[in-house]
Design a protein around this motif. Structure first.
Motif, mmCIF file in Angstrom:
data_model
loop_
_atom_site.group_PDB
_atom_site.id
_atom_site.type_symbol
_atom_site.label_atom_id
_atom_site.label_comp_id
_atom_site.label_asym_id
_atom_site.label_seq_id
_atom_site.Cartn_x
_atom_site.Cartn_y
_atom_site.Cartn_z
ATOM 1 N N UNK A 97 0.862 -1.187 0.000
ATOM 2 C CA UNK A 97 0.000 0.000 0.000
ATOM 3 C C UNK A 97 0.896 1.233 0.000
ATOM 4 N N UNK A 98 0.427 2.289 -0.609
ATOM 5 C CA UNK A 98 1.195 3.526 -0.727
ATOM 6 C C UNK A 98 1.227 4.268 0.610
ATOM 7 N N UNK A 99 2.364 4.877 0.884
ATOM 8 C CA UNK A 99 2.567 5.573 2.161
ATOM 9 C C UNK A 99 2.311 7.063 1.961
ATOM 10 N N UNK A 108 -5.583 7.160 -3.098
ATOM 11 C CA UNK A 108 -6.891 6.608 -2.728
ATOM 12 C C UNK A 108 -6.872 6.197 -1.261
ATOM 13 N N UNK A 109 -8.077 6.053 -0.681
ATOM 14 C CA UNK A 109 -8.173 5.710 0.739
ATOM 15 C C UNK A 109 -7.543 4.360 1.054
ATOM 16 N N UNK A 110 -7.634 3.419 0.106
ATOM 17 C CA UNK A 110 -7.071 2.101 0.373
ATOM 18 C C UNK A 110 -5.570 2.026 0.088
ATOM 19 N N UNK A 111 -4.996 3.158 -0.392
ATOM 20 C CA UNK A 111 -3.555 3.177 -0.624
ATOM 21 C C UNK A 111 -3.116 2.375 -1.824
ATOM 22 N N UNK A 112 -4.049 2.093 -2.755
ATOM 23 C CA UNK A 112 -3.716 1.283 -3.927
ATOM 24 C C UNK A 112 -3.599 2.115 -5.207
ATOM 25 N N UNK A 113 -4.045 3.394 -5.200
ATOM 26 C CA UNK A 113 -4.026 4.210 -6.408
ATOM 27 C C UNK A 113 -3.388 5.559 -6.124
ATOM 28 N N UNK A 163 16.960 -2.453 2.644
ATOM 29 C CA UNK A 163 15.616 -2.804 2.147
ATOM 30 C C UNK A 163 15.176 -1.911 0.995
ATOM 31 N N UNK A 164 14.306 -2.469 0.131
ATOM 32 C CA UNK A 164 13.812 -1.770 -1.048
ATOM 33 C C UNK A 164 12.318 -1.493 -0.917
ATOM 34 N N UNK A 165 11.909 -0.292 -1.361
ATOM 35 C CA UNK A 165 10.490 0.086 -1.402
ATOM 36 C C UNK A 165 10.029 0.150 -2.846
ATOM 37 N N UNK A 166 8.882 -0.414 -3.210
ATOM 38 C CA UNK A 166 8.284 -0.089 -4.508
ATOM 39 C C UNK A 166 8.021 1.407 -4.597
ATOM 40 N N UNK A 167 8.250 1.996 -5.782
ATOM 41 C CA UNK A 167 8.083 3.438 -5.991
ATOM 42 C C UNK A 167 7.229 3.660 -7.230
ATOM 43 N N UNK A 168 6.304 4.648 -7.174
ATOM 44 C CA UNK A 168 5.419 4.972 -8.288
ATOM 45 C C UNK A 168 5.466 6.468 -8.555
ATOM 46 N N UNK A 169 5.554 6.840 -9.848
ATOM 47 C CA UNK A 169 5.489 8.240 -10.264
ATOM 48 C C UNK A 169 4.479 8.400 -11.377
ATOM 49 N N UNK A 170 3.281 8.995 -11.114
ATOM 50 C CA UNK A 170 2.210 9.023 -12.119
ATOM 51 C C UNK A 170 2.400 10.074 -13.222
ATOM 52 N N UNK A 171 3.308 11.063 -13.029
ATOM 53 C CA UNK A 171 3.611 12.070 -14.037
ATOM 54 C C UNK A 171 2.424 13.022 -14.231
#
Length: 541
Positions: free
Chosen positions: A364-366, A377-382, A512-520
């Motif tokens: 889930x996104x932090x 999103x509230x669920x931390x998935x988007x 440790x590694x974190x998944x990272x997302x950049x929506x642009x």
């Protein structure tokens, strides 16, 4: 006399009915002795009154006489048994070193004789003048080990300097300046330490048990991986076998079609030749008939029709050329190789992706790391770009210049996750080190702690120095990311097409590694406003 008799065997003081020591013994008229309760119960159950030992019969139930002497002797014998039982050495007690046969417990130990004595064998030390001077102490086992070899004195003290047991005389000699304490005091200290040692040992044992379980789990997982690998291999090789069989069928069909075409050409020519032969044969018959006619007029009229031969082909230029098969097999094999390469890559990628999907993690996104322009999103998935900077509390984990977000979870080992990128014209995603700088402009390279796939109008690249440009992928909708921490591997997959996109190998992971997302960002027309979505893995058979 009574006291003397108490040394007899237990059989002399046992009732022949209950076989136990007499309890309120009585005598019958025939002179035999029994417990009152035993003989009374025995006669109550009989029709005739008889002695259980000699079978003497009585007309009436006899009067029973209390055997006073036997009662006293039995009581003394029972007491002696209890005393003896109490004096017998029990586990953990010090035995008498003098007793033979049944050992009694020691009451005292002599530091001069270096022997432990029970109450009976201790009697000389309490009576003989010379023995009275011996030093008696509470019973001790292994008495010789507890005596100072140098001074032949009891080791009663403990030297804290040299960590050895000493006697009183030792403290006046070699250990004169050393701090000493009573053995009991040091025992209590060491006993407390022993508890810690035991706890540490138990912890070490548990760690090793965990290691054993970990090794067993590894073997179990390895077996599962081996089974999957074999199954994938069978699937791939079966598919390749089908390709080879199809290639063989195509080759056979092509050769047969060439042969069939040649046979058809030859058949048509033969038919044409046979027709010409038939026509010529008919002409020959006409000539023969005409050669026998005597009618001049008829001869001349018929000769005119035979003068011109029937139309025929010039067969000097006609030939049936056998089909050429030169290069047919090579072309077929080249096509097979191309097909096999494509099929192998497709099957390998599919099998590899299925295997990696087994390592799916729930992430889930932090929000504490999200750039102020991002909306989660509230669920931390988007996550998508909001266009405006939000007022957020300052947080050392938050990106302030790089428009991206990390997940709450960090990982090492093997893990896999998927991100939907459908309807987006710009984005990046992958993994990042936990210690990356979050306050300056980010540079997406492995050297700076980022392993990411980047997409915009210019195409698809793996961000490195220099960037690795990748073949364009039509309608890329979902990206799978697999990391093998120990092997230093980061792989990206087109999930819908089940095709490998790119793998970074030889990566150096130290934390440790974190998944990272950049929506642009999105443009004025709203392009690229769709969110990046962390999707659950939908494994296919």
């Amino acid at each position: 006399m009574a006291s003397a008799n108490t040394s007899g065997s237990e059989e002399n003081f046992s009732c022949s009915i209950c076989l136990d020591v007499f309890n309120r013994p009585v005598s019958t008229p025939c002179g035999h002795n029994f417990c009152r309760t035993c003989i009374t119960k025995y006669w109550d159950e009989q029709v005739k009154f008889k002695c259980p030992l000699c079978n003497m019969a009585f007309n009436t139930k006899p009067d029973l006489w209390v055997n006073t002497l036997l009662s006293e002797l039995a009581a003394q014998f029972q007491t002696s048994i209890r005393v003896k039982d109490q004096l017998c050495v029990k586990p953990g007690e010090v035995p008498c070193d003098v007793c033979t046969g049944t050992q009694l417990k020691a009451m005292k130990s002599c530091l001069v004789c270096l022997i432990s004595y029970c109450q009976t064998h201790l009697e000389p030390h309490q009576r003989v003048a010379g023995l009275k001077k011996h030093r008696l102490v509470e019973p001790m086992d292994r008495l010789e080990d507890k005596m100072c070899k140098k001074h032949n004195q009891l080791l009663e003290l403990f030297c804290q300097t040299e960590q050895v047991c000493v006697c009183q005389f030792c403290t006046e000699g070699d250990h004169k300046s050393h701090p000493v304490v009573p053995i009991k005091e040091e025992y209590e200290v060491k006993m407390a330490q022993l508890g810690k040692i035991e706890a540490e040992v138990q912890k070490m044992i548990q760690e090793r048990l965990n290691n054993i379980q970990g090794i067993k789990d590894t073997v179990k997982h390895s077996q599962a991986d081996a089974d999957r690998e074999i199954a994938d291999g069978v699937h791939i090789l079966t598919a390749l076998k089908r390709c080879i069989e199809k290639c063989q069928d195509d080759l056979n069909q092509m050769v047969k079609e060439k042969l069939k075409h040649t046979e058809k050409q030859a058949e048509d020519l033969i038919k044409e030749l046979e027709q010409e032969i038939e026509d010529l044969t008919n002409r020959t018959s006409g000539v023969k008939q005409l050669s026998h006619t005597k009618d001049h007029l008829h001869f001349l009229q018929a000769f005119r029709s035979l003068k011109d031969p029937p139309p025929t082909r010039d067969w000097t230029t006609v030939e049936v050329r056998p089909p050429s098969y030169v290069g047919t097999l090579r072309r077929s094999l080249d096509q097979l190789e191309e097909t096999l390469n494509m099929e192998m890559k497709k099957l390998r990628d599919d099998a590899e992706l299925k295997r990696f999907q087994q390592y799916e993690v729930d992430v889930t996104l932090d929000p504490d790391t999200a750039h102020p322009k991002l909306i989660l999103s509230e669920d931390g998935k988007q996550v998508h770009h909001g266009g405006e900077v939000k007022e957020l509390p300052d947080n050392p984990k938050r990106f302030t210049k790089g428009i991206c977000v990390l997940t709450r979870q960090s990982f090492s080992g093997r893990f896999y996750f998927e991100v939907q990128v459908k309807d987006k014209t710009g984005w990046f995603l992958g993994v990042a080190r936990e210690s990356i700088n979050r306050k300056d402009q980010i540079i997406l390279t492995p050297e700076n702690g980022y392993w990411t796939l980047f997409f915009n109008k210019d195409g698809l690249v793996f961000k490195d120095y220099p960037a690795v440009r990748l073949p364009p992928r039509a309608e890329l909708q979902k990206v799978g990311v697999f990391i093998d921490y120990d092997e230093g591997l980061v792989s990206f997959y087109d999930v819908e097409a089940r095709v490998h996109i790119y793998s970074a190998t030889g990566c150096s992971f130290t934390e440790p590694l974190h998944p990272i997302l950049g929506p642009w960002p999105f443009d004025y027309e709203g392009n690229n406003s769709a969110p990046l979505i962390i999707s659950p893995v939908n494994q296919t058979d």
